[in-house]
Scaffold this motif. Structure first.
Motif, mmCIF file in Angstrom:
data_model
loop_
_atom_site.group_PDB
_atom_site.id
_atom_site.type_symbol
_atom_site.label_atom_id
_atom_site.label_comp_id
_atom_site.label_asym_id
_atom_site.label_seq_id
_atom_site.Cartn_x
_atom_site.Cartn_y
_atom_site.Cartn_z
ATOM 1 N N SER A 1 0.799 -1.228 0.000
ATOM 2 C CA SER A 1 0.000 0.000 0.000
ATOM 3 C C SER A 1 0.830 1.276 0.000
ATOM 4 O O SER A 1 0.332 2.343 -0.357
ATOM 5 N N PHE A 2 2.121 1.186 0.415
ATOM 6 C CA PHE A 2 2.919 2.391 0.599
ATOM 7 C C PHE A 2 4.221 2.335 -0.192
ATOM 8 O O PHE A 2 4.820 1.274 -0.356
ATOM 9 N N THR A 3 4.639 3.492 -0.648
ATOM 10 C CA THR A 3 5.923 3.611 -1.329
ATOM 11 C C THR A 3 7.045 3.595 -0.291
ATOM 12 O O THR A 3 6.807 3.677 0.921
ATOM 13 N N ASP A 4 8.274 3.535 -0.783
ATOM 14 C CA ASP A 4 9.428 3.507 0.124
ATOM 15 C C ASP A 4 9.455 4.700 1.063
ATOM 16 O O ASP A 4 9.923 4.602 2.195
ATOM 17 N N LYS B 1 -5.089 7.876 7.861
ATOM 18 C CA LYS B 1 -6.341 7.350 7.327
ATOM 19 C C LYS B 1 -6.264 5.848 7.092
ATOM 20 O O LYS B 1 -7.253 5.129 7.259
ATOM 21 N N TRP B 2 -5.081 5.364 6.704
ATOM 22 C CA TRP B 2 -4.922 3.920 6.487
ATOM 23 C C TRP B 2 -5.202 3.163 7.780
ATOM 24 O O TRP B 2 -5.902 2.149 7.778
ATOM 25 N N PHE B 3 -4.663 3.656 8.882
ATOM 26 C CA PHE B 3 -4.881 2.978 10.165
ATOM 27 C C PHE B 3 -6.340 3.086 10.600
ATOM 28 O O PHE B 3 -6.909 2.120 11.124
ATOM 29 N N GLU B 4 -6.958 4.230 10.399
ATOM 30 C CA GLU B 4 -8.382 4.363 10.720
ATOM 31 C C GLU B 4 -9.222 3.385 9.902
ATOM 32 O O GLU B 4 -10.117 2.720 10.427
ATOM 33 N N ASN B 5 -8.921 3.295 8.626
ATOM 34 C CA ASN B 5 -9.732 2.467 7.737
ATOM 35 C C ASN B 5 -9.510 0.971 7.944
ATOM 36 O O ASN B 5 -10.423 0.170 7.749
ATOM 37 N N VAL C 1 5.263 3.449 8.450
ATOM 38 C CA VAL C 1 4.009 2.745 8.692
ATOM 39 C C VAL C 1 4.261 1.400 9.365
ATOM 40 O O VAL C 1 3.516 0.988 10.261
ATOM 41 N N LEU C 2 5.313 0.705 8.973
ATOM 42 C CA LEU C 2 5.650 -0.572 9.615
ATOM 43 C C LEU C 2 5.994 -0.354 11.087
ATOM 44 O O LEU C 2 5.632 -1.165 11.948
ATOM 45 N N ASN C 3 6.687 0.751 11.387
ATOM 46 C CA ASN C 3 6.997 1.082 12.783
ATOM 47 C C ASN C 3 5.726 1.330 13.574
ATOM 48 O O ASN C 3 5.590 0.875 14.728
ATOM 49 N N LEU C 4 4.764 2.024 12.972
ATOM 50 C CA LEU C 4 3.481 2.254 13.637
ATOM 51 C C LEU C 4 2.731 0.942 13.850
ATOM 52 O O LEU C 4 2.082 0.744 14.880
#
Length: 252
Positions: A8-11, A46-50, A17-20
């Motif tokens: 889902s995410f670019t470099d 928003k990714w985490f909310e969704n 995001v992986l740390n989160l």
């Protein structure tokens, strides 16, 4: 879930995001509240909310309509987010300072962009939330915006929080396709708007979207290089010809 994040995410955002996600796993395993260490852009929070649900994920940017927000996991006891609100005031009567001036000066003292949230600039005063760990550093090191002397202080707990200001317009479109929205916002022809999308000049919640047929969903941040940042607001009805009336909010 890790594989979903990788896809889902670019470099640029993946490690963050992986740390989160590791913090989320810790909060879940230990049944404790865990906060992220930064202010995250909309594509991240928003990714985490969704994907994890609003009941377990809480996002806070201090201001209403904040673009950059901190994230907490399992904050069942409503612990305060680790942030403080700072205020910088221009003390010169002969210079007018802009959002860019304030942000540039803050970053120039060695602060990473993700340690501060959105900036609100009103009448030569700048308000911005920061991670609590760097409050003293900023208060000690920041005394000028460019060559202009300024006064900086921490806002008290009962301070009336200012609001982010937008200029609102109503546009009429046949659909919520990204090329049509960009065309209306910029007053470009549909063909030129499609070219802007295909060339990667349009971002939705900080993610480049090159598919000109992408359908917007509402309350998304639209960045159009050379034209500014906007929020797609509420649909407020239809015209007699059947076109959609939608509110566009432009950051001022």
């Amino acid at each position: 879930m890790k594989e979903q994040i990788i896809n889902s995410f670019t470099d640029e955002y993946r490690d963050e995001v992986l740390n989160l996600y590791e913090k989320y796993l810790l909060a879940k395993e230990k049944n404790i509240t865990v906060f992220g260490n930064s202010f995250y852009s909309p594509n991240v929070w928003k990714w985490f909310e969704n994907n994890l649900g609003n009941s377990y994920v809480e996002c806070n940017g201090f201001f209403d309509d904040s673009e950059r927000k901190m994230i907490s996991f399992n904050n069942q006891y409503k612990n305060p987010f680790p942030m403080k609100l700072l205020k910088i005031q221009n003390t010169s009567k002969f210079s007018t300072l802009t959002h860019r001036d304030f942000l540039g000066a803050i970053l120039a003292v060695g602060i990473e962009r993700n340690k501060i949230g959105d900036l609100i600039v009103d009448n030569d005063i700048c308000y911005f939330p920061v991670h609590k760990d760097i409050v003293e550093f900023i208060l000690y090191n920041l005394d000028k915006i460019g060559k202009v002397h300024c006064k900086i202080e921490e806002c008290p707990e009962d301070f009336e929080i200012p609001k982010i200001k937008f200029k609102e317009d109503i546009i009429m479109v046949s659909s919520l396709r990204i090329d049509g929205i960009v065309s209306k916002i910029t007053n470009l022809s549909r063909g030129k708007a499609q070219s802007s999308v295909e060339q990667g000049k349009v971002l939705i919640d900080y993610t480049v979207i090159k598919d000109k047929s992408y359908e917007l969903k509402g309350e998304e941040r639209i960045t159009i290089r050379g034209y500014g940042k906007f929020i797609l607001g509420n649909i407020i009805g239809n015209s007699k010809s059947g076109k959609i009336k939608v509110i566009i909010k432009k950051y001022t």
